[in-house]
Scaffold this active site. Structure first.
Site, PDB file in Angstrom:
ATOM      1  N   ASP A 163      51.967  24.235 -11.274  1.00  0.00           N
ATOM      2  CA  ASP A 163      51.750  24.868  -9.977  1.00  0.00           C
ATOM      3  C   ASP A 163      53.069  25.077  -9.222  1.00  0.00           C
ATOM      4  O   ASP A 163      53.254  24.596  -8.111  1.00  0.00           O
ATOM      5  CB  ASP A 163      50.783  24.018  -9.146  1.00  0.00           C
ATOM      6  CG  ASP A 163      50.365  24.714  -7.856  1.00  0.00           C
ATOM      7  OD1 ASP A 163      50.387  25.956  -7.824  1.00  0.00           O
ATOM      8  OD2 ASP A 163      50.038  24.009  -6.885  1.00  0.00           O
ATOM      9  N   ASN A 403      54.732  14.624 -16.131  1.00  0.00           N
ATOM     10  CA  ASN A 403      53.918  14.731 -14.921  1.00  0.00           C
ATOM     11  C   ASN A 403      52.566  15.343 -15.263  1.00  0.00           C
ATOM     12  O   ASN A 403      52.483  16.414 -15.873  1.00  0.00           O
ATOM     13  CB  ASN A 403      54.600  15.619 -13.882  1.00  0.00           C
ATOM     14  CG  ASN A 403      53.715  15.847 -12.659  1.00  0.00           C
ATOM     15  OD1 ASN A 403      53.546  14.971 -11.825  1.00  0.00           O
ATOM     16  ND2 ASN A 403      53.119  17.041 -12.557  1.00  0.00           N
ATOM     17  N   GLU A 404      51.521  14.636 -14.898  1.00  0.00           N
ATOM     18  CA  GLU A 404      50.142  15.102 -14.996  1.00  0.00           C
ATOM     19  C   GLU A 404      49.776  15.658 -16.372  1.00  0.00           C
ATOM     20  O   GLU A 404      49.310  16.791 -16.498  1.00  0.00           O
ATOM     21  CB  GLU A 404      49.834  16.133 -13.905  1.00  0.00           C
ATOM     22  CG  GLU A 404      49.897  15.544 -12.505  1.00  0.00           C
ATOM     23  CD  GLU A 404      49.353  16.476 -11.433  1.00  0.00           C
ATOM     24  OE1 GLU A 404      49.144  17.678 -11.742  1.00  0.00           O
ATOM     25  OE2 GLU A 404      49.125  16.029 -10.303  1.00  0.00           O
ATOM     26  N   ASN A 469      49.120  10.649  -8.829  1.00  0.00           N
ATOM     27  CA  ASN A 469      48.991  11.750  -7.875  1.00  0.00           C
ATOM     28  C   ASN A 469      47.535  11.821  -7.439  1.00  0.00           C
ATOM     29  O   ASN A 469      46.646  11.948  -8.283  1.00  0.00           O
ATOM     30  CB  ASN A 469      49.410  13.074  -8.516  1.00  0.00           C
ATOM     31  CG  ASN A 469      50.849  13.064  -8.992  1.00  0.00           C
ATOM     32  OD1 ASN A 469      51.649  12.239  -8.566  1.00  0.00           O
ATOM     33  ND2 ASN A 469      51.200  14.003  -9.864  1.00  0.00           N
ATOM     34  N   TYR A 471      44.512  13.285  -4.467  1.00  0.00           N
ATOM     35  CA  TYR A 471      44.191  14.241  -3.416  1.00  0.00           C
ATOM     36  C   TYR A 471      42.764  14.044  -2.903  1.00  0.00           C
ATOM     37  O   TYR A 471      42.085  15.004  -2.558  1.00  0.00           O
ATOM     38  CB  TYR A 471      44.385  15.672  -3.940  1.00  0.00           C
ATOM     39  CG  TYR A 471      45.839  15.995  -4.212  1.00  0.00           C
ATOM     40  CD1 TYR A 471      46.682  16.410  -3.186  1.00  0.00           C
ATOM     41  CD2 TYR A 471      46.379  15.855  -5.484  1.00  0.00           C
ATOM     42  CE1 TYR A 471      48.020  16.692  -3.421  1.00  0.00           C
ATOM     43  CE2 TYR A 471      47.716  16.128  -5.734  1.00  0.00           C
ATOM     44  CZ  TYR A 471      48.522  16.546  -4.695  1.00  0.00           C
ATOM     45  OH  TYR A 471      49.858  16.821  -4.928  1.00  0.00           O
ATOM     46  N   TYR A 475      41.352  18.173  -2.530  1.00  0.00           N
ATOM     47  CA  TYR A 475      40.679  18.877  -3.621  1.00  0.00           C
ATOM     48  C   TYR A 475      39.279  18.322  -3.863  1.00  0.00           C
ATOM     49  O   TYR A 475      38.405  19.032  -4.360  1.00  0.00           O
ATOM     50  CB  TYR A 475      41.507  18.774  -4.908  1.00  0.00           C
ATOM     51  CG  TYR A 475      42.801  19.559  -4.860  1.00  0.00           C
ATOM     52  CD1 TYR A 475      42.799  20.928  -4.592  1.00  0.00           C
ATOM     53  CD2 TYR A 475      44.022  18.939  -5.069  1.00  0.00           C
ATOM     54  CE1 TYR A 475      43.974  21.650  -4.542  1.00  0.00           C
ATOM     55  CE2 TYR A 475      45.217  19.658  -5.023  1.00  0.00           C
ATOM     56  CZ  TYR A 475      45.184  21.013  -4.758  1.00  0.00           C
ATOM     57  OH  TYR A 475      46.355  21.729  -4.702  1.00  0.00           O
ATOM     58  N   GLU A 507      52.198  11.647  -5.429  1.00  0.00           N
ATOM     59  CA  GLU A 507      51.795  12.892  -4.767  1.00  0.00           C
ATOM     60  C   GLU A 507      50.557  12.631  -3.926  1.00  0.00           C
ATOM     61  O   GLU A 507      49.615  11.981  -4.392  1.00  0.00           O
ATOM     62  CB  GLU A 507      51.471  14.009  -5.775  1.00  0.00           C
ATOM     63  CG  GLU A 507      52.655  14.612  -6.489  1.00  0.00           C
ATOM     64  CD  GLU A 507      52.240  15.809  -7.348  1.00  0.00           C
ATOM     65  OE1 GLU A 507      51.201  16.443  -7.036  1.00  0.00           O
ATOM     66  OE2 GLU A 507      52.949  16.108  -8.319  1.00  0.00           O
ATOM     67  N   TRP A 552      53.474  14.899  -1.043  1.00  0.00           N
ATOM     68  CA  TRP A 552      53.599  16.215  -1.663  1.00  0.00           C
ATOM     69  C   TRP A 552      53.336  17.248  -0.576  1.00  0.00           C
ATOM     70  O   TRP A 552      52.255  17.341  -0.068  1.00  0.00           O
ATOM     71  CB  TRP A 552      52.598  16.375  -2.805  1.00  0.00           C
ATOM     72  CG  TRP A 552      52.843  17.617  -3.609  1.00  0.00           C
ATOM     73  CD1 TRP A 552      52.156  18.801  -3.559  1.00  0.00           C
ATOM     74  CD2 TRP A 552      53.866  17.790  -4.598  1.00  0.00           C
ATOM     75  NE1 TRP A 552      52.680  19.689  -4.442  1.00  0.00           N
ATOM     76  CE2 TRP A 552      53.734  19.109  -5.090  1.00  0.00           C
ATOM     77  CE3 TRP A 552      54.883  16.978  -5.081  1.00  0.00           C
ATOM     78  CZ2 TRP A 552      54.589  19.619  -6.072  1.00  0.00           C
ATOM     79  CZ3 TRP A 552      55.716  17.489  -6.054  1.00  0.00           C
ATOM     80  CH2 TRP A 552      55.564  18.793  -6.545  1.00  0.00           C
ATOM     81  N   LYS A 572      51.874  22.673   1.046  1.00  0.00           N
ATOM     82  CA  LYS A 572      51.736  21.251   1.346  1.00  0.00           C
ATOM     83  C   LYS A 572      53.011  20.643   1.922  1.00  0.00           C
ATOM     84  O   LYS A 572      53.068  19.437   2.178  1.00  0.00           O
ATOM     85  CB  LYS A 572      51.310  20.485   0.101  1.00  0.00           C
ATOM     86  CG  LYS A 572      49.902  20.820  -0.388  1.00  0.00           C
ATOM     87  CD  LYS A 572      49.474  19.911  -1.520  1.00  0.00           C
ATOM     88  CE  LYS A 572      48.089  20.269  -2.018  1.00  0.00           C
ATOM     89  NZ  LYS A 572      48.049  21.565  -2.708  1.00  0.00           N
TER      90      LYS A 572
END
Length: 710
Positions: A163, A403-404, A469, A471, A475, A507, A552, A572
């Site tokens: 992203d 990452n992720e 991370n 959210y 989300y 994040e 983030w 963000k």
């Protein structure tokens, strides 16, 4: 890899500036020998991303060619001459005067080609560099990966598996440099602390024969020297600094280390670098700097700014570091690729702590063993290059191997369904190799893999420091800040109980339109961003095992085009893309620079010894469900480690409980103590799933009835 340096025996010439430039969408340039000459070129700036410079280059990620002329100074005769490219995304080839000189794959990291035999003296030389930034499934980072369902909806154009915008081009300086034929090839510095003393271990590698040398360390009133005796081109020495001035964010003192090679009375080569004496360690659930717990405050960031994209921007680095100090941050992660060496150098000087990450973002494990191994090979190369480049920076306190990463069974994991063990095992083996390699390259820093929501706990367990991370409240639980905060708290406690390691939330954030306000807070408003961050900071403040928080993001940044990214921006940031503060920046400054009264204590889920046994809790659930779903006939089995097996039976809507094994529509396997928490509302099913506390087999549709009753 040593950064080129100008001194009395070494030379550097920066080739940054305007170059000739030409797109090659048909990949015809190499067969047409464009490395000899570019016909009808246009101007391009180096360093810079090419994407925002012309109307036809924004989404262009294929092949392009750069060229320029240069002279080699006459004083460089007799030296070894190299051309060094700081970063070319994502692959490059180099020609000097029409002769092939070398190639490199993998953006964000430097490479050098020795060109001594290719240069001409007393006349112009031509350097031509072919660069291509294609997004392919087997490249790291990958792109154009087939994604269905929600993955397709959340996709963007260009089709990257990450992203942020896939900026392309020569994005860091191109340097021409010369060193003596017999020279210092590499220097490795490792520091330790022994009571009040600093211990500095120095390893030096030279090219050529075993010439003698010397190291000298100065600073804070100390001067120390030691001879270097080489065997097979390598020498090692240790210096002890009494009452050393330790490097830290509060006092980023740098000693100066100078390495010199001699041929009798003659100086052959000399190299100088800054040394910060400090130690980094993990003990239990604490991250230690210089033997004391350190709490990271800061951000995920991007090398991103209008027009130049990801190109090196020295004034912007100074501005960003000043804003980090203003807001009270002491750290950041190089999300999601290595940042410029100039950023590392200034971080050493300013006392900024860095989690250093390779470009392994968007890794997938569902497209076959061959593709996975291809990406693993690239990740290993990138980690080796990153450690070689950044190993001597005191600011770098941790390595991140990815990452992720996304398991192929993501949706099954998110629902807690079993059956995805093969995908988890593939990733576990992949990351175990990455951790083993990184520890072999550098055993002095912790290592982590940064997990997204749904990341298998087995992957997180490999880390020295657990980085996640999250959210909740953006989300998921969108608009419901209190629910999101409760889930975060439960998951943090569950991960701590499972892994017992320091946890950093690397994040968390909410997209925010600068200037949009709402009372009560509403998504996309500045007030919502503040309240979102407040809840995460409050949750962390009551949990001593949380070792840091990285918001983030530091600033809004460019992404591809998509339905979820207005203006092609991720908003963000607590600063706008041009570095104007939002309300959240002022909120963080208040929290991070001024003493705060602790928030009201948050009740953490605990195992209560005298709580009703699981069977009684399950019976109450059965009473609640009885008669609610007359269309349903199903049996849920709970296989509890250390306590036994229980079943909840629904027969045409009538509901009761049974003790003992038997047939079941769906089976839940978990520890008895976690099952009690789940049934009494002290652990949400989502938090239990995210921390790996249960496994489910069977009919997930039927299980939704049970989940709604909890």
């Amino acid at each position: 890899m040593l950064y080129p340096q100008q001194n009395d025996v070494r030379n550097v010439l920066d080739l940054s500036g305007f170059w000739d430039f030409k797109l090659d969408p048909d990949d015809a340039g190499e067969s047409a020998e464009w490395f000899n000459k570019l016909d009808d070129p246009r101007a391009i700036a180096v360093p810079a991303s090419w994407n925002e410079l012309y109307q036809d280059t924004r989404d262009y990620l294929n092949t392009a060619w750069y060229a320029r002329e240069f002279y080699v100074p006459q004083g460089w005769r007799g030296q070894a001459i190299s051309l060094r490219v700081g970063s070319a995304n994502y692959a490059a080839k180099v020609w000097i005067n029409g002769q092939y000189a070398g190639a490199h794959e993998g953006g964000h990291l430097p490479f050098a080609c020795e060109i001594t035999e290719h240069v001409a003296w007393g006349q112009p030389n031509t350097v031509v560099i072919q660069v291509e930034g294609k997004l392919t499934p087997t490249r790291v980072p990958p792109g154009n990966v087939e994604r269905g369902g929600m993955g397709g909806f959340m996709g963007s154009y260009p089709n990257a598996s990450f992203d942020f915008f896939p900026y392309t081009g020569i994005q860091r300086p191109v340097l021409l440099y010369a060193v003596p034929q017999q020279h210092i090839e590499d220097v490795t510095v490792v520091t330790e602390i022994s009571e009040a003393d600093g211990v500095v271990h120095v390893s030096v590698k030279q090219t050529g024969s075993n010439h003698p040398g010397q190291v000298a360390l100065t600073g804070a009133g100390y001067t120390g020297e030691a001879p270097l005796t080489f065997t097979d081109g390598v020498a090692e020495v240790t210096l002890t600094v009494p009452d050393a001035r330790l490097w830290s964010p509060d006092d980023p003192h740098l000693y100066q280390l100078t390495v010199t090679l001699y041929d009798g009375p003659q100086t052959l080569d000399r190299y100088t670098l800054d040394v910060g004496i400090r130690s980094v360690a993990v003990e239990g659930d604490k991250l230690l700097l210089n033997g004391k717990p350190i709490f990271l405050t800061g951000f995920g960031r991007h090398e991103d700014f209008p027009v130049h994209g990801r190109g090196l921007n020295m004034p912007l680095i100074v501005k960003d570091y000043a804003l980090l100090k203003w807001i009270g941050a002491n750290s950041y992660r190089t999300s999601h690729y290595p940042y410029s060496e100039e950023q590392m150098m200034l971080a050493d000087r300013e006392g900024i702590l860095i989690i250093d990450e390779i470009p392994a973002v968007g890794l997938t494990f569902g497209d076959g063993e061959a593709n996975i191994q291809t990406r693993l090979t690239q990740c290993k190369e990138q980690m080796a290059e990153l450690v070689a480049r950044d190993k001597n920076h005191p600011s770098v306190i941790m390595w991140s191997v990815a990452n992720e990463p996304v398991p192929p069974n993501m949706m099954r994991l998110l629902t807690g369904e079993g059956g995805g063990e093969e995908g988890v095992a593939l990733g576990t083996a992949f990351f175990q190799e990455m951790f083993d390699l990184t520890r072999a390259l550098d055993s002095t820093r912790p290592i982590t893999v940064v997990g997204m929501m749904g990341c298998p706990v087995e992957w997180l367990a490999l880390s020295d420091v657990v980085c996640i991370n999250r959210y909740w409240g953006w989300y998921t639980q969108s608009g419901r800040l209190d629910q999101g905060a409760a889930l975060l708290a439960q998951e943090l406690d569950a991960l701590n109980e499972q892994l017992g390691k320091p946890i950093i939330i690397t994040e968390f954030g909410a997209d925010t339109l600068a200037g949009m306000h709402s009372d009560p807070p509403e998504m996309w408003s500045e007030e919502y961003q503040v309240e979102f961050l407040r809840r995460y900071l409050d949750a962390a403040s009551t949990r001593p095992f949380v070792a840091g928080l990285h918001v983030w993001n530091f600033a809004d940044f460019k992404t591809g085009q998509g339905t979820h990214r207005a203006g092609g921006l991720n908003m963000k940031g607590v600063f706008t893309r041009d570095r104007r503060p939002k309300m959240a920046a002022h909120f963080l400054r208040e929290r991070w620079t001024q003493p705060q009264a602790p928030p009201p204590p948050v009740e953490a889920p605990t195992v209560v010894a005298d709580a009703p046994p699981f069977f009684q809790a399950l019976t109450r659930i059965a009473q609640k469900l009885d008669g609610q779903h007359p269309e349903t006939t199903a049996t849920f089995k709970f296989d509890l480690t250390g306590e036994g097996v229980y079943r909840l039976v629904i027969d045409a809507g009538r509901c009761h409980t049974e003790q003992g094994d038997g047939p079941a529509t769906a089976t839940v396997r978990m520890k008895a103590q976690d099952a009690v928490k789940l049934m009494t509302g002290k652990l949400s099913p989502v938090a239990a799933m995210m921390s790996g506390k249960f496994k489910i087999d069977g009919d997930l549709t039927a299980l939704m009835i049970l989940q709604n009753a909890l």
